[in-house]
Design a protein around this motif. Structure first.
Motif, PDB file in Angstrom:
ATOM      1  N   ALA A   1      20.440  15.184   5.798  1.00 35.41           N
ATOM      2  CA  ALA A   1      19.455  14.990   6.870  1.00 35.41           C
ATOM      3  C   ALA A   1      18.444  13.914   6.490  1.00 35.41           C
ATOM      4  O   ALA A   1      17.972  13.165   7.350  1.00 35.41           O
ATOM      5  CB  ALA A   1      18.757  16.307   7.192  1.00 35.41           C
ATOM      6  N   ALA A   2      18.119  13.822   5.205  1.00 36.09           N
ATOM      7  CA  ALA A   2      17.179  12.798   4.734  1.00 36.09           C
ATOM      8  C   ALA A   2      17.778  11.390   4.876  1.00 36.09           C
ATOM      9  O   ALA A   2      17.042  10.412   4.937  1.00 36.09           O
ATOM     10  CB  ALA A   2      16.783  13.061   3.290  1.00 36.09           C
ATOM     11  N   GLN A   3      19.104  11.294   4.929  1.00 31.12           N
ATOM     12  CA  GLN A   3      19.767   9.993   5.117  1.00 31.12           C
ATOM     13  C   GLN A   3      19.669   9.509   6.570  1.00 31.12           C
ATOM     14  O   GLN A   3      19.869   8.329   6.827  1.00 31.12           O
ATOM     15  CB  GLN A   3      21.248  10.074   4.756  1.00 31.12           C
ATOM     16  CG  GLN A   3      21.554  10.285   3.311  1.00 31.12           C
ATOM     17  CD  GLN A   3      23.046  10.502   3.075  1.00 31.12           C
ATOM     18  OE1 GLN A   3      23.756  11.011   3.931  1.00 31.12           O
ATOM     19  NE2 GLN A   3      23.508  10.118   1.897  1.00 31.12           N
ATOM     20  N   ALA A   4      19.391  10.410   7.495  1.00 35.84           N
ATOM     21  CA  ALA A   4      19.382  10.071   8.922  1.00 35.84           C
ATOM     22  C   ALA A   4      18.448   8.894   9.186  1.00 35.84           C
ATOM     23  O   ALA A   4      17.311   8.872   8.721  1.00 35.84           O
ATOM     24  CB  ALA A   4      18.962  11.280   9.747  1.00 35.84           C
ATOM     25  N   GLY A   5      18.942   7.933   9.915  1.00 34.46           N
ATOM     26  CA  GLY A   5      18.153   6.760  10.258  1.00 34.46           C
ATOM     27  C   GLY A   5      18.140   5.689   9.190  1.00 34.46           C
ATOM     28  O   GLY A   5      17.371   4.728   9.280  1.00 34.46           O
ATOM     29  N   LEU A   6      18.982   5.821   8.188  1.00 36.05           N
ATOM     30  CA  LEU A   6      19.058   4.828   7.115  1.00 36.05           C
ATOM     31  C   LEU A   6      19.278   3.442   7.732  1.00 36.05           C
ATOM     32  O   LEU A   6      20.275   3.225   8.419  1.00 36.05           O
ATOM     33  CB  LEU A   6      20.206   5.199   6.175  1.00 36.05           C
ATOM     34  CG  LEU A   6      20.327   4.419   4.889  1.00 36.05           C
ATOM     35  CD1 LEU A   6      19.177   4.776   3.949  1.00 36.05           C
ATOM     36  CD2 LEU A   6      21.656   4.715   4.212  1.00 36.05           C
ATOM     37  N   PRO A   7      18.365   2.482   7.512  1.00 36.16           N
ATOM     38  CA  PRO A   7      18.471   1.187   8.189  1.00 36.16           C
ATOM     39  C   PRO A   7      19.455   0.207   7.557  1.00 36.16           C
ATOM     40  O   PRO A   7      19.831  -0.791   8.187  1.00 36.16           O
ATOM     41  CB  PRO A   7      17.049   0.646   8.115  1.00 36.16           C
ATOM     42  CG  PRO A   7      16.489   1.248   6.864  1.00 36.16           C
ATOM     43  CD  PRO A   7      17.123   2.610   6.761  1.00 36.16           C
ATOM     44  N   ARG A  33      12.544   0.128   2.024  1.00 33.86           N
ATOM     45  CA  ARG A  33      11.301   0.597   1.389  1.00 33.86           C
ATOM     46  C   ARG A  33      10.446   1.364   2.402  1.00 33.86           C
ATOM     47  O   ARG A  33       9.848   2.387   2.071  1.00 33.86           O
ATOM     48  CB  ARG A  33      10.544  -0.577   0.789  1.00 33.86           C
ATOM     49  CG  ARG A  33      11.180  -1.080  -0.499  1.00 33.86           C
ATOM     50  CD  ARG A  33      10.287  -2.048  -1.262  1.00 33.86           C
ATOM     51  NE  ARG A  33      10.830  -2.300  -2.577  1.00 33.86           N
ATOM     52  CZ  ARG A  33      11.778  -3.188  -2.852  1.00 33.86           C
ATOM     53  NH1 ARG A  33      12.299  -3.923  -1.901  1.00 33.86           N
ATOM     54  NH2 ARG A  33      12.227  -3.332  -4.090  1.00 33.86           N
ATOM     55  N   ASP A  34      10.389   0.887   3.643  1.00 32.02           N
ATOM     56  CA  ASP A  34       9.649   1.585   4.689  1.00 32.02           C
ATOM     57  C   ASP A  34      10.294   2.944   4.983  1.00 32.02           C
ATOM     58  O   ASP A  34       9.600   3.944   5.158  1.00 32.02           O
ATOM     59  CB  ASP A  34       9.593   0.723   5.958  1.00 32.02           C
ATOM     60  CG  ASP A  34       8.799   1.394   7.060  1.00 32.02           C
ATOM     61  OD1 ASP A  34       7.596   1.661   6.840  1.00 32.02           O
ATOM     62  OD2 ASP A  34       9.379   1.652   8.135  1.00 32.02           O
ATOM     63  N   PHE A  35      11.623   2.977   5.034  1.00 32.08           N
ATOM     64  CA  PHE A  35      12.369   4.218   5.249  1.00 32.08           C
ATOM     65  C   PHE A  35      12.007   5.247   4.176  1.00 32.08           C
ATOM     66  O   PHE A  35      11.698   6.403   4.472  1.00 32.08           O
ATOM     67  CB  PHE A  35      13.871   3.910   5.233  1.00 32.08           C
ATOM     68  CG  PHE A  35      14.762   5.107   5.292  1.00 32.08           C
ATOM     69  CD1 PHE A  35      15.041   5.729   6.497  1.00 32.08           C
ATOM     70  CD2 PHE A  35      15.345   5.620   4.136  1.00 32.08           C
ATOM     71  CE1 PHE A  35      15.870   6.843   6.557  1.00 32.08           C
ATOM     72  CE2 PHE A  35      16.182   6.721   4.185  1.00 32.08           C
ATOM     73  CZ  PHE A  35      16.446   7.338   5.396  1.00 32.08           C
ATOM     74  N   ALA A  36      12.017   4.814   2.912  1.00 37.47           N
ATOM     75  CA  ALA A  36      11.687   5.710   1.800  1.00 37.47           C
ATOM     76  C   ALA A  36      10.233   6.192   1.911  1.00 37.47           C
ATOM     77  O   ALA A  36       9.947   7.373   1.690  1.00 37.47           O
ATOM     78  CB  ALA A  36      11.916   5.013   0.464  1.00 37.47           C
ATOM     79  N   ALA A  37       9.326   5.317   2.273  1.00 33.31           N
ATOM     80  CA  ALA A  37       7.915   5.692   2.402  1.00 33.31           C
ATOM     81  C   ALA A  37       7.718   6.710   3.523  1.00 33.31           C
ATOM     82  O   ALA A  37       6.933   7.651   3.380  1.00 33.31           O
ATOM     83  CB  ALA A  37       7.067   4.443   2.661  1.00 33.31           C
ATOM     84  N   ARG A  38       8.444   6.541   4.642  1.00 32.36           N
ATOM     85  CA  ARG A  38       8.307   7.483   5.755  1.00 32.36           C
ATOM     86  C   ARG A  38       8.832   8.869   5.403  1.00 32.36           C
ATOM     87  O   ARG A  38       8.430   9.861   5.991  1.00 32.36           O
ATOM     88  CB  ARG A  38       9.038   6.959   6.999  1.00 32.36           C
ATOM     89  CG  ARG A  38       8.271   5.863   7.730  1.00 32.36           C
ATOM     90  CD  ARG A  38       8.931   5.442   9.026  1.00 32.36           C
ATOM     91  NE  ARG A  38      10.055   4.540   8.745  1.00 32.36           N
ATOM     92  CZ  ARG A  38      11.333   4.818   8.994  1.00 32.36           C
ATOM     93  NH1 ARG A  38      11.684   5.964   9.541  1.00 32.36           N
ATOM     94  NH2 ARG A  38      12.277   3.951   8.706  1.00 32.36           N
TER      95      ARG A  38
END
Length: 186
Positions: A20-26, A140-145
């Motif tokens: 679920a944490a992978q969802a939206g991986l850009p 990096r933004d994905f990880a921060a969110r």
């Protein structure tokens, strides 16, 4: 030659949270559930007899079961992002197990690099060149969110894993499993 590493497997009960944490991986390639693991030591590529020696050395490790805490995401790489991961808290028991695994591998004749252990579960890979520019910023933004990600599990064993490299990414085969004990260390 056998390419291998030593890891703690991610339980099937925790894998859905990680997926679920992978969802939206850009960008990057998500790691499938069956490949999720917490690496203790990457051993490299060695002849079968050497890997047998490592197996015997790992069999001698006595370490307690431990609670593993996963907290937050990170994007690894300087400039280029090589992978996206979930960080693991470096508890005293996890640090000791990592040190024991590396010591066992060295006693079996492996020359492992002396580097700081940064426990993590890789959730996406960005290829051999890594992601740069806009993709790196998005990762990096994905990880921060997703910095608030939290999960935990009880580790009751660790495994010696063979890694096969393929065009669609690596696949893994457990070669041996080693139990952790219920005894507490003093």
């Amino acid at each position: 030659m056998i390419r291998c590493f030593v890891a703690i497997s991610i339980p099937k009960t925790v894998a859905p949270q990680i997926l679920a944490a992978q969802a939206g991986l850009p960008a990057g390639r998500p790691v499938p559930a069956e490949n999720l693991h917490l690496t203790l030591a990457f051993l490299g590529e060695h002849p079968e007899p050497v890997v047998e020696d490592v197996h015997h050395a790992l069999s001698e490790i006595r370490s307690p079961c431990m609670d593993v805490q996963l907290e937050g995401l990170d994007a690894f790489g300087n400039g280029r992002v090589r992978l996206v991961c979930i960080r693991a808290v470096l508890s005293e028991n996890l640090a000791r197990l990592n040190a024991s695994v590396k010591q066992a591998a060295r006693l079996a004749g492996l020359n492992l690099p002396r580097e700081k252990y940064v426990p993590h579960v890789t959730i996406a890979r960005c290829g051999s060149k890594g992601a740069s520019g806009e993709d790196a910023l998005k990762l990096r933004d994905f990880a921060a969110r997703k910095a608030g990600f939290r999960a935990s599990f009880r580790a009751e064993s660790f495994v010696l894993v063979r890694s096969y490299l393929g065009q669609s990414g690596p696949s893994y085969e457990d070669l041996a499993e080693y139990p952790l004990t219920w005894l507490q260390t003093s």
